[in-house]
Design a protein around this motif. Structure first.
Motif, short mmCIF file in Angstrom:
data_model
loop_
_atom_site.label_atom_id
_atom_site.label_comp_id
_atom_site.label_asym_id
_atom_site.label_seq_id
_atom_site.Cartn_x
_atom_site.Cartn_y
_atom_site.Cartn_z
N GLU A 1 8.83 31.69 12.00
CA GLU A 1 8.49 33.22 11.63
C GLU A 1 8.21 33.27 10.13
OE1 GLU A 1 9.95 36.52 14.64
OE2 GLU A 1 11.67 35.52 13.76
N MET A 2 7.34 34.03 9.79
CA MET A 2 7.06 34.46 8.51
C MET A 2 6.80 35.64 8.25
SD MET A 2 4.05 31.44 7.81
CE MET A 2 4.51 29.71 8.29
N TYR B 1 3.89 37.33 10.16
CA TYR B 1 3.84 36.49 11.80
C TYR B 1 5.07 36.43 12.25
CZ TYR B 1 2.45 32.35 14.29
OH TYR B 1 1.96 31.50 15.10
N ASN B 2 5.58 36.55 13.29
CA ASN B 2 6.57 36.53 14.11
C ASN B 2 6.44 35.98 15.51
OD1 ASN B 2 5.75 38.82 15.49
ND2 ASN B 2 6.19 40.17 13.89
N TYR B 3 7.59 36.02 16.24
CA TYR B 3 7.42 35.38 17.62
C TYR B 3 6.80 36.38 18.49
CZ TYR B 3 11.03 31.94 16.26
OH TYR B 3 11.54 30.87 15.75
N ALA B 4 6.76 37.75 18.41
CA ALA B 4 6.02 38.49 19.18
C ALA B 4 4.69 38.14 19.01
CB ALA B 4 6.47 40.14 18.76
N LEU B 5 4.34 38.11 17.81
CA LEU B 5 2.35 37.84 17.63
C LEU B 5 2.25 36.64 18.11
CD1 LEU B 5 0.81 38.55 14.41
CD2 LEU B 5 0.17 36.58 15.59
N ALA B 6 3.14 35.42 18.03
CA ALA B 6 3.08 34.25 18.64
C ALA B 6 2.86 34.14 20.10
CB ALA B 6 3.74 33.24 17.75
N GLY B 7 3.91 35.07 20.58
CA GLY B 7 4.09 34.88 22.04
C GLY B 7 2.92 35.71 22.96
#
Length: 239
Positions: free
Chosen positions: A84-85, A90-96
């Motif tokens: 996460e950044m 940029y976080n896990y919710a966006l990447a997920g």
């Protein structure tokens, strides 16, 4: 599969062209970088629309890689160990997000990048612009991993389908060979039974015809002597 690779290719070009502009390297003129970035964005959007709107396409065949979300917080291995950044959002919710949704978000971010490139001479040094570029870059890198995973799944399915087709061809060939062998055996049996009947009839005839009658019937002696294999016509010497 080709459309998937073309989509990935143009998304990588967006990152390259925009980074070229941001690096203040004037080897490539700004207008060329902006035009190339917009062109790559339009091309990648076109291929993404083709893939997303195909009823029996990748979203149907590989839903877990395209339209289903992933849990990066609980299972980071699914997300290639992303970090996460929060400083760039940029976080896990966006990447997920499902891959298709993340690609759509990438296009939104890339559009903002193009707008920064086209409207701001000082965009290279604007903190907001820099954050937008960084977030777009990170999303692009993650999508590239996911597109590569999809390409591997396509290749594995292709190999599996080839093996299945090969087995079908082998089974069909063996079945055809068995049917052909059975037909040949039946045909040979019919021929042998017919020859056996003729041989039996000839052998019986040898005992049924009196020896005194051999000379009275033209060619009968030669026929009987050869077991029925030879029939010589008797031609009188005076003819």
């Amino acid at each position: 599969m080709l459309n998937n690779e073309d989509r990935r290719h143009f998304m990588v070009l967006i990152r390259i062209y925009s980074r070229q502009w941001l690096s203040v390297d004037f080897t490539i003129p700004d207008d060329t970088s902006i035009r190339s970035t917009r062109g790559a964005l339009m091309d990648s959007q076109m291929y993404h629309a083709l893939l997303s709107n195909d009823p029996g396409g990748l979203s149907y065949q590989f839903p877990e890689l395209t339209v289903q979300p992933r849990d990066c917080a609980r299972n980071p291995s699914l997300c290639h160990g992303i970090v996460e950044m929060p400083e760039i959002g940029y976080n896990y919710a966006l990447a997920g997000q499902p891959m298709n949704a993340e690609i759509s978000q990438f296009f939104d971010m890339a559009t903002l990048v193009c707008n920064y490139m086209a409207t701001s001479n000082n965009g290279r040094f604007d903190p907001i612009a820099e954050q937008t570029f960084d977030l777009t870059d990170v999303i692009s890198s993650d999508i590239e991993y996911r597109v590569n995973d999809l390409a591997m799944a396509i290749m594995n399915k292709f190999i599996t389908d080839i093996h299945g087709s090969t087995n079908t061809v082998i089974i069909t060939f063996v079945a055809t060979l068995l049917v052909y062998s059975w037909c040949m055996a039946m045909l040979l049996g019919v021929i042998l039974r017919r020859l056996n009947k003729e041989a039996h009839a000839t052998a019986t005839l040898l005992y049924m015809v009196p020896p005194a009658a051999h000379k009275d019937v033209v060619g009968l002696a030669a026929f009987l002597d050869s077991g029925g294999a030879l029939m010589r016509a008797h031609v009188p010497e005076d003819q």
